[in-house]
Design a protein around this motif. Structure first.
Motif, PDB file in Angstrom:
ATOM      1  N   ASN A 184      64.379  37.369  49.010  1.00  0.00           N
ATOM      2  CA  ASN A 184      64.928  38.429  48.161  1.00  0.00           C
ATOM      3  C   ASN A 184      64.584  39.786  48.782  1.00  0.00           C
ATOM      4  OD1 ASN A 184      65.480  40.366  46.143  1.00  0.00           O
ATOM      5  ND2 ASN A 184      65.104  38.896  44.503  1.00  0.00           N
ATOM      6  N   PRO A 185      65.570  40.494  49.322  1.00  0.00           N
ATOM      7  CA  PRO A 185      65.317  41.772  50.008  1.00  0.00           C
ATOM      8  C   PRO A 185      64.853  42.902  49.096  1.00  0.00           C
ATOM      9  CG  PRO A 185      67.679  41.413  49.754  1.00  0.00           C
ATOM     10  CD  PRO A 185      67.008  40.145  49.329  1.00  0.00           C
ATOM     11  N   HIS A 186      64.924  42.697  47.786  1.00  0.00           N
ATOM     12  CA  HIS A 186      64.523  43.748  46.845  1.00  0.00           C
ATOM     13  C   HIS A 186      63.050  43.649  46.433  1.00  0.00           C
ATOM     14  CE1 HIS A 186      68.584  45.275  46.405  1.00  0.00           C
ATOM     15  NE2 HIS A 186      69.006  44.028  46.270  1.00  0.00           N
ATOM     16  N   LEU A 187      62.338  42.681  47.011  1.00  0.00           N
ATOM     17  CA  LEU A 187      60.928  42.508  46.673  1.00  0.00           C
ATOM     18  C   LEU A 187      60.028  43.218  47.689  1.00  0.00           C
ATOM     19  CD1 LEU A 187      60.874  38.727  45.634  1.00  0.00           C
ATOM     20  CD2 LEU A 187      61.083  40.746  44.160  1.00  0.00           C
ATOM     21  N   HIS A 188      58.897  43.746  47.189  1.00  0.00           N
ATOM     22  CA  HIS A 188      57.943  44.460  48.042  1.00  0.00           C
ATOM     23  C   HIS A 188      56.530  44.061  47.640  1.00  0.00           C
ATOM     24  CE1 HIS A 188      61.252  47.196  49.236  1.00  0.00           C
ATOM     25  NE2 HIS A 188      61.628  47.038  47.971  1.00  0.00           N
ATOM     26  N   TYR A 189      55.658  43.903  48.633  1.00  0.00           N
ATOM     27  CA  TYR A 189      54.262  43.530  48.370  1.00  0.00           C
ATOM     28  C   TYR A 189      53.352  44.698  48.742  1.00  0.00           C
ATOM     29  CZ  TYR A 189      49.734  41.196  48.696  1.00  0.00           C
ATOM     30  OH  TYR A 189      48.411  40.847  48.523  1.00  0.00           O
ATOM     31  N   VAL A 190      52.424  45.025  47.849  1.00  0.00           N
ATOM     32  CA  VAL A 190      51.483  46.118  48.106  1.00  0.00           C
ATOM     33  C   VAL A 190      50.055  45.707  47.769  1.00  0.00           C
ATOM     34  CG1 VAL A 190      53.169  47.962  47.728  1.00  0.00           C
ATOM     35  CG2 VAL A 190      51.844  47.101  45.792  1.00  0.00           C
ATOM     36  N   ILE A 191      49.121  46.277  48.521  1.00  0.00           N
ATOM     37  CA  ILE A 191      47.698  46.137  48.210  1.00  0.00           C
ATOM     38  C   ILE A 191      47.304  47.402  47.456  1.00  0.00           C
ATOM     39  CG2 ILE A 191      45.382  45.871  49.151  1.00  0.00           C
ATOM     40  CD1 ILE A 191      46.729  44.773  51.724  1.00  0.00           C
ATOM     41  N   PRO A 192      46.928  47.301  46.196  1.00  0.00           N
ATOM     42  CA  PRO A 192      46.592  48.491  45.412  1.00  0.00           C
ATOM     43  C   PRO A 192      45.563  49.381  46.106  1.00  0.00           C
ATOM     44  CG  PRO A 192      46.774  46.607  43.981  1.00  0.00           C
ATOM     45  CD  PRO A 192      46.843  46.072  45.384  1.00  0.00           C
ATOM     46  N   GLU A 193      45.719  50.689  45.934  1.00  0.00           N
ATOM     47  CA  GLU A 193      44.892  51.660  46.638  1.00  0.00           C
ATOM     48  C   GLU A 193      43.415  51.581  46.273  1.00  0.00           C
ATOM     49  OE1 GLU A 193      46.578  55.569  46.369  1.00  0.00           O
ATOM     50  OE2 GLU A 193      48.541  54.916  47.127  1.00  0.00           O
ATOM     51  N   GLU A 194      43.103  51.050  45.067  1.00  0.00           N
ATOM     52  CA  GLU A 194      41.695  50.934  44.664  1.00  0.00           C
ATOM     53  C   GLU A 194      40.969  49.848  45.447  1.00  0.00           C
ATOM     54  OE1 GLU A 194      44.251  52.337  41.388  1.00  0.00           O
ATOM     55  OE2 GLU A 194      44.282  50.540  42.620  1.00  0.00           O
ATOM     56  N   GLY A 195      41.733  49.001  46.133  1.00  0.00           N
ATOM     57  CA  GLY A 195      41.147  47.871  46.839  1.00  0.00           C
ATOM     58  C   GLY A 195      41.510  46.570  46.159  1.00  0.00           C
ATOM     59  N   SER A 196      41.081  45.475  46.758  1.00  0.00           N
ATOM     60  CA  SER A 196      41.415  44.161  46.211  1.00  0.00           C
ATOM     61  C   SER A 196      40.504  43.128  46.837  1.00  0.00           C
ATOM     62  CB  SER A 196      42.887  43.833  46.487  1.00  0.00           C
ATOM     63  OG  SER A 196      43.255  42.625  45.834  1.00  0.00           O
ATOM     64  N   ASN A 197      40.916  41.868  46.711  1.00  0.00           N
ATOM     65  CA  ASN A 197      40.175  40.772  47.326  1.00  0.00           C
ATOM     66  C   ASN A 197      40.700  40.505  48.728  1.00  0.00           C
ATOM     67  OD1 ASN A 197      40.643  37.296  47.331  1.00  0.00           O
ATOM     68  ND2 ASN A 197      38.649  38.222  47.670  1.00  0.00           N
ATOM     69  N   LEU A 198      39.777  40.349  49.660  1.00  0.00           N
ATOM     70  CA  LEU A 198      40.086  39.884  51.011  1.00  0.00           C
ATOM     71  C   LEU A 198      39.562  38.467  51.102  1.00  0.00           C
ATOM     72  CD1 LEU A 198      40.901  40.327  54.024  1.00  0.00           C
ATOM     73  CD2 LEU A 198      38.571  41.177  54.398  1.00  0.00           C
ATOM     74  N   TRP A 199      40.475  37.511  51.308  1.00  0.00           N
ATOM     75  CA  TRP A 199      40.039  36.117  51.325  1.00  0.00           C
ATOM     76  C   TRP A 199      40.221  35.510  52.723  1.00  0.00           C
ATOM     77  CZ3 TRP A 199      43.787  32.985  53.051  1.00  0.00           C
ATOM     78  CH2 TRP A 199      45.118  33.324  52.806  1.00  0.00           C
ATOM     79  N   PHE A 200      39.457  34.465  52.970  1.00  0.00           N
ATOM     80  CA  PHE A 200      39.517  33.752  54.241  1.00  0.00           C
ATOM     81  C   PHE A 200      39.598  32.258  53.981  1.00  0.00           C
ATOM     82  CE2 PHE A 200      37.089  37.603  54.874  1.00  0.00           C
ATOM     83  CZ  PHE A 200      37.548  38.121  56.074  1.00  0.00           C
ATOM     84  N   ASP A 201      40.428  31.573  54.710  1.00  0.00           N
ATOM     85  CA  ASP A 201      40.410  30.111  54.760  1.00  0.00           C
ATOM     86  C   ASP A 201      40.000  29.736  56.177  1.00  0.00           C
ATOM     87  OD1 ASP A 201      41.175  29.722  52.149  1.00  0.00           O
ATOM     88  OD2 ASP A 201      43.305  29.500  52.602  1.00  0.00           O
ATOM     89  N   ASN A 202      38.932  28.979  56.300  1.00  0.00           N
ATOM     90  CA  ASN A 202      38.401  28.622  57.612  1.00  0.00           C
ATOM     91  C   ASN A 202      38.369  27.116  57.818  1.00  0.00           C
ATOM     92  OD1 ASN A 202      37.911  31.375  57.765  1.00  0.00           O
ATOM     93  ND2 ASN A 202      35.792  31.165  58.425  1.00  0.00           N
ATOM     94  N   LEU A 203      38.403  26.715  59.054  1.00  0.00           N
ATOM     95  CA  LEU A 203      38.254  25.306  59.411  1.00  0.00           C
ATOM     96  C   LEU A 203      36.774  24.977  59.522  1.00  0.00           C
ATOM     97  CD1 LEU A 203      41.063  25.398  62.054  1.00  0.00           C
ATOM     98  CD2 LEU A 203      40.979  23.610  60.302  1.00  0.00           C
ATOM     99  N   VAL A 204      36.376  23.846  58.948  1.00  0.00           N
ATOM    100  CA  VAL A 204      34.990  23.392  59.016  1.00  0.00           C
ATOM    101  C   VAL A 204      34.964  21.910  59.383  1.00  0.00           C
ATOM    102  CG1 VAL A 204      34.221  25.070  57.281  1.00  0.00           C
ATOM    103  CG2 VAL A 204      34.883  22.756  56.558  1.00  0.00           C
ATOM    104  N   ILE A 205      33.816  21.463  59.889  1.00  0.00           N
ATOM    105  CA  ILE A 205      33.618  20.046  60.215  1.00  0.00           C
ATOM    106  C   ILE A 205      32.630  19.469  59.195  1.00  0.00           C
ATOM    107  CG2 ILE A 205      32.867  18.371  61.955  1.00  0.00           C
ATOM    108  CD1 ILE A 205      33.438  20.462  64.098  1.00  0.00           C
ATOM    109  N   PRO A 206      33.122  18.646  58.251  1.00  0.00           N
ATOM    110  CA  PRO A 206      32.212  18.043  57.258  1.00  0.00           C
ATOM    111  C   PRO A 206      31.139  17.187  57.921  1.00  0.00           C
ATOM    112  CG  PRO A 206      34.494  17.827  56.575  1.00  0.00           C
ATOM    113  CD  PRO A 206      34.520  18.290  58.007  1.00  0.00           C
ATOM    114  N   LYS A 207      30.013  17.074  57.278  1.00  0.00           N
ATOM    115  CA  LYS A 207      28.882  16.330  57.842  1.00  0.00           C
ATOM    116  C   LYS A 207      29.226  14.853  58.053  1.00  0.00           C
ATOM    117  CE  LYS A 207      23.973  17.061  57.738  1.00  0.00           C
ATOM    118  NZ  LYS A 207      22.876  17.770  57.044  1.00  0.00           N
TER     119      LYS A 207
END
Length: 355
Positions: A246-269
């Motif tokens: 949908n070309p009418h959609l826009h994504y913004v990060i609010p100026e106050e800040g937000s969550n920065l998340w990470f998904d990482n690869l791990v090797i289970p024991k």
């Protein structure tokens, strides 16, 4: 033998034949227990073409199992029923798994291409020195809006409380994320455990309640793409998929800040195939492969040479690759105590009960 016994025996014979046939087929294709990699991942979180490429290139067979929440993944690995060779937890869960001794340390000497990962995505508080994890994707929590249905662009979390959006906002069904919105709007840390601070954040969300159309998950994509809602709180990668449709959609990060998340690869024991695990880690560190995966998934890659291979419209989009100034205002979730998690969940449930 009675009739029931004969039926049971017949079923057992058929099952045995099917199992034997599967094993023989895998053997004929070169797949054995010793050259199989078991990946535990979020659903649809890797380009299937890359799995095939890895199998063809290395001779390993990849078995993919999926989970729908960090908590479900944690429970399964802690129980130890299945020996996963790699898993993809989020930042706070990596911290929890590390503390619970559920992960094997990553030997950086066995990695090729580790230098491709940007410094902003390494040495985070949840895994100092990246002793147990390797960055896979990252992203933010933000606001998506439809320029046909709103009067002006949304740039602040406070915009969500505007009476202009009564009954028009979709929000994610996530206690941690929505409580974070209330906490940030009140100028608080997204990792607060202070009961009074959390109650105030929930009260703030309650004030937004008249504007909330629904609290959902994947359905947000359908609502926004089909112009059935004007505003939503969602994650950057989910937004990328919506913007593509949908070309009418826009994504913004609010100026106050937000969550920065990470998904990482791990090797289970409990991993049984370390050699295969490192082969896959190195495969995903290759810029061409990381770029292909990022284009397929829509989330941001931490691989700097891979980012350079992405279309200019993607790599230059501040919603997906924000400036350092914006990144400095973002907060990373920490692992909270069971008591704190329960408080977050209870308060969010109170908010949800209004809908």
């Amino acid at each position: 033998m009675n009739k029931l016994g004969r039926i049971t025996l017949a079923i057992l014979v058929v099952c045995a034949a099917l199992w034997f046939g599967t094993v023989e087929l895998q053997k004929s294709q070169g797949y054995t227990k010793n050259n199989t990699l078991t990946l535990y991942n979020w659903g649809d979180y890797i380009d299937p073409a890359l799995i095939k490429k890895f199998e063809k290139q290395t001779g390993y067979h990849v078995s993919v199992e999926t989970f729908d929440s960090n908590e479900a993944m944690y429970t399964k690995i802690k129980q130890g029923g299945t020996a996963y060779d790699l898993a993809v937890p989020s930042e706070y869960m990596i911290e929890k798994m590390r503390k619970a001794h559920l992960l094997k340390p990553i030997d950086h000497r066995r990695l090729t291409g580790y230098q491709n990962i940007g410094k902003d995505f390494l040495n985070q508080s949840f895994d100092p020195g990246n002793k147990y994890s390797l960055p896979y994707f990252w992203g933010t929590l933000g606001i998506i809006y439809n320029d046909q249905l709103v009067k002006k662009p949304l740039t602040h979390w406070s915009d969500l409380w505007s009476p202009d959006y009564r009954g028009q906002i979709m929000v994610v069904d996530s206690a941690r994320d929505m409580m974070a919105v209330g906490l940030i709007e009140n100028g608080q840390s997204v990792n607060s455990t202070n009961p009074a601070v959390l109650k105030a954040a929930k009260d703030k969300l309650d004030q937004m309640a008249p504007n909330v159309k629904a609290i959902v998950a994947d359905e947000i994509k359908m609502y926004m793409v089909q112009n059935e809602a004007s505003v939503a709180v969602t994650w950057s990668g989910e937004a990328a998929e919506m913007l593509d449709n949908n070309p009418h959609l826009h994504y913004v990060i609010p100026e106050e800040g937000s969550n920065l998340w990470f998904d990482n690869l791990v090797i289970p024991k409990t991993a049984k195939h370390e050699k295969a695990a490192y082969a896959f880690l190195n495969f995903m560190l290759e810029p061409k492969n990381a770029a292909q995966n990022a284009e397929y998934i829509g989330y941001s890659t931490p691989n700097i040479p891979a980012k350079a291979l992405l279309p200019a419209a993607t790599r230059n989009n501040p919603g997906y690759y924000p400036s350092q100034k914006v990144i400095d205002r973002l907060q990373v979730y920490s692992d909270l105590s069971p008591t704190a998690v329960g408080r977050y969940n209870d308060l969010f449930l109170e908010f949800k009960m209004q809908h």
